[in-house]
Design a protein around this motif. Structure first.
Motif, PDB file in Angstrom:
ATOM      1  N   PHE A  20       5.283   4.446   9.090  1.00 54.04           N
ATOM      2  CA  PHE A  20       6.041   4.786   7.889  1.00 54.04           C
ATOM      3  C   PHE A  20       5.150   5.065   6.685  1.00 54.04           C
ATOM      4  O   PHE A  20       5.491   5.895   5.842  1.00 54.04           O
ATOM      5  N   VAL A  21       4.004   4.411   6.599  1.00 57.49           N
ATOM      6  CA  VAL A  21       3.062   4.761   5.529  1.00 57.49           C
ATOM      7  C   VAL A  21       2.554   6.182   5.757  1.00 57.49           C
ATOM      8  O   VAL A  21       2.440   6.971   4.817  1.00 57.49           O
ATOM      9  N   TYR A  24       5.228   8.543   4.764  1.00 56.32           N
ATOM     10  CA  TYR A  24       5.284   8.590   3.304  1.00 56.32           C
ATOM     11  C   TYR A  24       4.264   9.598   2.772  1.00 56.32           C
ATOM     12  O   TYR A  24       4.567  10.382   1.873  1.00 56.32           O
ATOM     13  N   HIS A  25       3.079   9.579   3.341  1.00 58.64           N
ATOM     14  CA  HIS A  25       2.062  10.564   2.937  1.00 58.64           C
ATOM     15  C   HIS A  25       2.563  11.988   3.155  1.00 58.64           C
ATOM     16  O   HIS A  25       2.344  12.862   2.305  1.00 58.64           O
ATOM     17  N   VAL A  28       5.875  12.503   0.648  1.00 64.98           N
ATOM     18  CA  VAL A  28       5.768  12.291  -0.789  1.00 64.98           C
ATOM     19  C   VAL A  28       4.391  12.689  -1.327  1.00 64.98           C
ATOM     20  O   VAL A  28       4.292  13.535  -2.214  1.00 64.98           O
ATOM     21  N   ASP A  29       3.349  12.069  -0.806  1.00 63.65           N
ATOM     22  CA  ASP A  29       2.016  12.305  -1.365  1.00 63.65           C
ATOM     23  C   ASP A  29       1.533  13.734  -1.155  1.00 63.65           C
ATOM     24  O   ASP A  29       1.155  14.408  -2.110  1.00 63.65           O
ATOM     25  N   SER A 136       1.531  11.578  12.833  1.00 62.85           N
ATOM     26  CA  SER A 136       2.791  10.816  12.761  1.00 62.85           C
ATOM     27  C   SER A 136       3.458  10.736  14.125  1.00 62.85           C
ATOM     28  O   SER A 136       4.003   9.693  14.500  1.00 62.85           O
TER      29      SER A 136
END
Length: 161
Positions: A20-21, A24-25, A28-29, A136
């Motif tokens: 999930f991190v 997130y990248h 979002v990032d 991912s």
């Protein structure tokens, strides 16, 4: 028996956190990094001046390895299918490491280092974005394998009741 179930739950939680991190990248990032290059990457470089995602991964990645090796050892004699789930998860962990060291470290060096060549930054950002979706997928394999293992192990335990 209880420790095996606990270890499997920890494997699912830790590997899901890593997944999930990484997602997130991607969601979002990365879109922010690539929004208006080169200004957007300069903003990201300044934002990560004190702490960066690498700080999270330096702590979290060894945990995934410890749990992965632990699962292979603890469940080796349990069942061939469970063993294959754990070996597959460990192979995915190692593939993620290979991707990180071979591709992402050099790409991150271009994106977040001193490089000012806009063409190189744009090309690198594009490569990073595509590869991160593949990473991912690789990371998604890990909690899926541990979940399948937990399911099979619990079924085995319930049959023994």
């Amino acid at each position: 028996m209880k420790i095996k179930i606990f270890v499997l739950h920890m494997a699912i939680v830790i590997s899901s956190g890593l997944l999930f991190v990484n997602l997130y990248h991607s969601f979002v990032d990365a879109p922010n990094w690539g929004h208006q290059l080169p200004q957007s990457i300069d903003v990201a470089r300044n934002y990560f001046a004190f702490k960066s995602p690498a700080d999270f991964f330096k702590f979290h990645a060894p945990l995934v390895h410890i749990v992965g090796i632990n699962c292979v050892i603890r469940f080796w004699k349990t069942d061939k299918k469970i063993r294959s789930y754990h070996v597959t998860a460990l192979l995915a962990i190692l593939l993620n490491d290979l991707l990180t060291f071979v591709f992402f470290f050099p790409l991150n060096e271009v994106l977040f280092g001193e490089t000012q060549d806009i063409t190189l930054i744009q090309r690198t950002f594009h490569q990073w974005s595509i590869l991160n979706w593949f990473r991912s997928f690789v990371l998604a394999v890990i909690p899926v394998m541990y979940s399948l293992s937990l399911n099979r192990y619990l079924k085995m335990l319930l049959k023994g009741i």
